[in-house]
Enzyme design. Sequence first.
Site, PDB file in Angstrom:
ATOM      1  N   LYS A  42       0.864  -1.172   0.000  1.00  0.00           N
ATOM      2  CA  LYS A  42       0.000   0.000   0.000  1.00  0.00           C
ATOM      3  C   LYS A  42       0.906   1.229   0.000  1.00  0.00           C
ATOM      4  CE  LYS A  42      -3.845   2.060   2.648  1.00  0.00           C
ATOM      5  NZ  LYS A  42      -4.741   1.906   3.831  1.00  0.00           N
ATOM      6  N   SER A  68      -9.782   2.114   3.027  1.00  0.00           N
ATOM      7  CA  SER A  68      -8.913   2.885   2.175  1.00  0.00           C
ATOM      8  C   SER A  68      -7.921   2.034   1.373  1.00  0.00           C
ATOM      9  CB  SER A  68      -8.102   3.879   3.017  1.00  0.00           C
ATOM     10  OG  SER A  68      -7.242   3.201   3.900  1.00  0.00           O
ATOM     11  N   SER A 104     -10.084  -0.216   7.186  1.00  0.00           N
ATOM     12  CA  SER A 104      -9.468  -0.068   5.860  1.00  0.00           C
ATOM     13  C   SER A 104      -8.800  -1.314   5.293  1.00  0.00           C
ATOM     14  CB  SER A 104      -8.442   1.066   5.874  1.00  0.00           C
ATOM     15  OG  SER A 104      -9.088   2.308   5.873  1.00  0.00           O
TER      16      SER A 104
END
Lengths: 96, 487
Positions: free
Chosen positions: B79, B154, B178
């Site tokens: 990420k 997210s 997330s």
Amino acid sequence: MALTREQIASIATLARLELTPEEVPVYQDSLSRILEFVGALERADTANVTPMAHPLPGLTQRLRADAVSEVDSHERYQLNAPLTAAGLYLVPKVIE
Amino acid sequence: MGALHTRTLTQLAEGLRRKSFSSVELVGELLARIEKSQPALNAFISVTAPEALAVARAADRTLAAGAGGALTGVPIAHKDIFCTEGVRTSCGSRMLDNFVSPYDATVVAKLKRAGAIMLGKTNMDEFAMGSSNETSFYGPVRNPWNPKLVPGGSSGGSAAAVAARLVPGATATDTGGSIRQPAALCGITGMKPTYGRVSRYGMVAFASSLDQGGTLTASAADAALMLREMAGFDPRDSTSVDTPVPDYVAALEQPIAGLKVGLLAEFFDKGLDEDNERCVREALRVFEGLGASVTQVSLPNLPMSVPVYYVVAPAEASSNLARYDGVRFGHRCENPRDLSDMYRRSRGEGFGAEVKRRIMTGTYVLSAGYYDAYYLKAQRVRALINADFIRAFAAVDVLIGPTTPTPAFPLGAKTADPITMYLNDIYTIGANLAGLPAISVPCGFVQGLPVGLQIVGPHFSEARVLAAAHAFQRVTDWHTRVPVGYT
């Protein structure tokens, strides 16, 4: 509770955020709605409840030996800087 | 060779060790899949193809010599919230569009040491603030099950990449859901460990008392393998916990007969889609069939978790994001008149709409006159929610419920009203407030869209949570389904 335009301007000043004139009413509306939503917390009975700042109670701040553990890498770090000179970060003049 | 992408992370690690195929072949195949998927999914912000192939060649030499770590030659994605030395780390924001990290996050360094190969950095909501991956400066990510739908957020890029089998595993972070929410919406397995289990060093801070790194993979067994390499004490993270990391892989096969499962009453509320509820209740019957006992438990303060979160998280964010001032790194506006003008315009231009909304919310609840009414009050209610969990875990081993109220929703459907978007995380936030480990696993489909089941355990019970998820995946095949076009 509904926030005024002046309150939004003052929050933006505290947060050091430049808002466009179009953004002000947008945040006025959404922040007012968010504050109304979180206002539900008022109804919770929290008498004698200690505020919880951290999910692992009992965890204490660790200390380390006061010994040099990092080398000077400022040249590498300053590759990301918008403006430098002679190893210093440059900003607009603060004191005339 | 071909079709290596259909194998799980565990199978790939094993195949590489047996030299059934090379890391160069595997990395090459996945890089081609990433490139092909990018116009449709937008799962990646940066792809590091030449570097990945160079590391793969070295990994093949290591493997040929009979050496290497648990993940030698295995491709993964990070990420874009994790700092990666020499590679742009944008956090999905214009503010950090030009930021090349001078160092590796501990998670990145540990996975590198285990032999994993980074193929690139995945797209995400800006500064991890969002539940649909629509707040990214680099454009939204799309759900591989249906490109009109969001992947969740997210960690939407990591989730879409794993669901589309572009990588067998990806790192992710979870502040309010997330990892678990995008895992549920994309039909994969998402593991958020106990707060303090995985180092936050080099993980761009959002809300420091809630943020925790974890994994997105196809299965719980893969999560166990990846987490075993990521977890552990780090002196560079002041809230890292110095507790040994159990062998999560070895613990996977522990029997779940006799496991006491608590059905979380508050999660079966009026917001829960009835088809989602049906899938979750069927999953509970699977657990009963495996010898677990299911009882209903109530956490009466849990419904207040979203309001608590939307005070605590923005408050911490407003403080953490104060560092973006245009001085040392990140975006700086053109021709600042003075220092104050530079701060205000750099931040006004560098941050997107949702990030500004959270910074202002946080600034307000921490400001003089409102601190007690909002911030301290929220911390008190947080303590009540935490006490509810402690009480529940005195009676049961794990809590089970849905991960999300509904399956994936269309892009744009929830962007008009922030509260509607925030309520996506209604079932996931509790575990963050109390710092608990939690996993989401696929447990069915509604109109072709995956549904997630959430398993939450007490602090540091990752081994048990993973074993429960693994036992479920041994007798179900929801986690093996791959979206059409990506098989």
